[in-house]
Design a protein around this motif. Sequence first.
Motif, PDB file in Angstrom:
ATOM      1  N   MET A   1      24.754  39.700  35.877  1.00 23.59           N
ATOM      2  CA  MET A   1      26.090  39.261  36.247  1.00 23.59           C
ATOM      3  C   MET A   1      27.069  40.415  35.995  1.00 23.59           C
ATOM      4  O   MET A   1      27.083  40.992  34.911  1.00 23.59           O
ATOM      5  CB  MET A   1      26.463  38.032  35.411  1.00 23.59           C
ATOM      6  N   PRO A   2      27.905  40.749  36.997  1.00 20.03           N
ATOM      7  CA  PRO A   2      28.843  41.859  36.799  1.00 20.03           C
ATOM      8  C   PRO A   2      29.927  41.500  35.790  1.00 20.03           C
ATOM      9  O   PRO A   2      30.316  40.346  35.656  1.00 20.03           O
ATOM     10  CB  PRO A   2      29.445  42.080  38.190  1.00 20.03           C
ATOM     11  N   SER A   3      30.370  42.518  35.075  1.00 18.55           N
ATOM     12  CA  SER A   3      31.430  42.274  34.095  1.00 18.55           C
ATOM     13  C   SER A   3      32.789  42.260  34.798  1.00 18.55           C
ATOM     14  O   SER A   3      32.964  42.853  35.861  1.00 18.55           O
ATOM     15  CB  SER A   3      31.405  43.339  33.010  1.00 18.55           C
ATOM     16  N   LEU A   4      33.739  41.571  34.194  1.00 14.81           N
ATOM     17  CA  LEU A   4      35.075  41.469  34.770  1.00 14.81           C
ATOM     18  C   LEU A   4      35.931  42.653  34.346  1.00 14.81           C
ATOM     19  O   LEU A   4      35.884  43.074  33.184  1.00 14.81           O
ATOM     20  CB  LEU A   4      35.742  40.171  34.317  1.00 14.81           C
ATOM     21  N   ASN A   5      36.714  43.181  35.276  1.00 11.67           N
ATOM     22  CA  ASN A   5      37.622  44.267  34.915  1.00 11.67           C
ATOM     23  C   ASN A   5      38.922  43.678  34.360  1.00 11.67           C
ATOM     24  O   ASN A   5      39.118  42.461  34.339  1.00 11.67           O
ATOM     25  CB  ASN A   5      37.859  45.202  36.111  1.00 11.67           C
ATOM     26  N   ASP A   6      39.809  44.539  33.912  1.00 13.28           N
ATOM     27  CA  ASP A   6      41.060  44.082  33.291  1.00 13.28           C
ATOM     28  C   ASP A   6      41.910  43.250  34.243  1.00 13.28           C
ATOM     29  O   ASP A   6      42.517  42.263  33.846  1.00 13.28           O
ATOM     30  CB  ASP A   6      41.881  45.279  32.793  1.00 13.28           C
ATOM     31  N   ARG A   7      41.942  43.645  35.517  1.00  6.87           N
ATOM     32  CA  ARG A   7      42.735  42.899  36.501  1.00  6.87           C
ATOM     33  C   ARG A   7      42.203  41.474  36.662  1.00  6.87           C
ATOM     34  O   ARG A   7      42.959  40.513  36.675  1.00  6.87           O
ATOM     35  CB  ARG A   7      42.701  43.625  37.850  1.00  6.87           C
ATOM     36  N   ASP A   8      40.877  41.353  36.772  1.00  2.18           N
ATOM     37  CA  ASP A   8      40.263  40.030  36.919  1.00  2.18           C
ATOM     38  C   ASP A   8      40.501  39.167  35.690  1.00  2.18           C
ATOM     39  O   ASP A   8      40.806  37.976  35.803  1.00  2.18           O
ATOM     40  CB  ASP A   8      38.757  40.160  37.178  1.00  2.18           C
ATOM     41  N   MET A   9      40.360  39.760  34.523  1.00  4.75           N
ATOM     42  CA  MET A   9      40.580  39.006  33.285  1.00  4.75           C
ATOM     43  C   MET A   9      42.031  38.527  33.190  1.00  4.75           C
ATOM     44  O   MET A   9      42.298  37.393  32.798  1.00  4.75           O
ATOM     45  CB  MET A   9      40.223  39.847  32.059  1.00  4.75           C
ATOM     46  N   ALA A  10      42.984  39.378  33.572  1.00  4.51           N
ATOM     47  CA  ALA A  10      44.399  38.997  33.542  1.00  4.51           C
ATOM     48  C   ALA A  10      44.658  37.857  34.523  1.00  4.51           C
ATOM     49  O   ALA A  10      45.381  36.910  34.203  1.00  4.51           O
ATOM     50  CB  ALA A  10      45.278  40.200  33.878  1.00  4.51           C
ATOM     51  N   PHE A  11      44.042  37.920  35.700  1.00  4.77           N
ATOM     52  CA  PHE A  11      44.197  36.859  36.696  1.00  4.77           C
ATOM     53  C   PHE A  11      43.705  35.525  36.129  1.00  4.77           C
ATOM     54  O   PHE A  11      44.400  34.505  36.205  1.00  4.77           O
ATOM     55  CB  PHE A  11      43.420  37.222  37.967  1.00  4.77           C
ATOM     56  N   LEU A  12      42.510  35.533  35.531  1.00  9.11           N
ATOM     57  CA  LEU A  12      41.935  34.299  34.991  1.00  9.11           C
ATOM     58  C   LEU A  12      42.732  33.773  33.796  1.00  9.11           C
ATOM     59  O   LEU A  12      42.933  32.568  33.663  1.00  9.11           O
ATOM     60  CB  LEU A  12      40.479  34.528  34.590  1.00  9.11           C
ATOM     61  N   ARG A  13      43.200  34.667  32.935  1.00 11.32           N
ATOM     62  CA  ARG A  13      43.984  34.239  31.767  1.00 11.32           C
ATOM     63  C   ARG A  13      45.299  33.588  32.164  1.00 11.32           C
ATOM     64  O   ARG A  13      45.803  32.727  31.461  1.00 11.32           O
ATOM     65  CB  ARG A  13      44.282  35.437  30.868  1.00 11.32           C
ATOM     66  N   ASN A  14      45.867  34.019  33.283  1.00 13.10           N
ATOM     67  CA  ASN A  14      47.176  33.516  33.698  1.00 13.10           C
ATOM     68  C   ASN A  14      47.104  32.245  34.538  1.00 13.10           C
ATOM     69  O   ASN A  14      48.135  31.633  34.807  1.00 13.10           O
ATOM     70  CB  ASN A  14      47.944  34.602  34.458  1.00 13.10           C
ATOM     71  N   LEU A  15      45.915  31.833  34.970  1.00 11.81           N
ATOM     72  CA  LEU A  15      45.798  30.578  35.719  1.00 11.81           C
ATOM     73  C   LEU A  15      46.096  29.404  34.798  1.00 11.81           C
ATOM     74  O   LEU A  15      45.663  29.385  33.652  1.00 11.81           O
ATOM     75  CB  LEU A  15      44.393  30.415  36.293  1.00 11.81           C
ATOM     76  N   GLN A  16      46.832  28.445  35.317  1.00 12.48           N
ATOM     77  CA  GLN A  16      47.150  27.257  34.533  1.00 12.48           C
ATOM     78  C   GLN A  16      46.859  26.010  35.352  1.00 12.48           C
ATOM     79  O   GLN A  16      47.003  26.016  36.570  1.00 12.48           O
ATOM     80  CB  GLN A  16      48.624  27.263  34.135  1.00 12.48           C
TER      81      GLN A  16
END
Length: 70
Positions: free
Chosen positions: A1-16
């Motif tokens: 499974m590919p690891s998430l980059n900083d942009r992807d992690m920020a996108f997921l963290r900000n979803l509500q």
Amino acid sequence: MPSLNDRDMAFLRNLQRGQTVTGLVTEIATFGVTFVDIGGFTAIDRSATSSPIPSPNSSPSPRRRRQLSG
């Protein structure tokens, strides 16, 4: 499974929960859900309340823009 980059992690963290996002329909399943690409991630839309958003380049393609709210 590919690891998430900083942009992807920020996108997921900000979803509500309840947030409205826009994406492209990638598949409409026969069992009542729609799969939507929301910027590289696949969301599942199982509500009948998602609303179509007209695309500036409208075409007869089955890939339609959708606005989802949770």
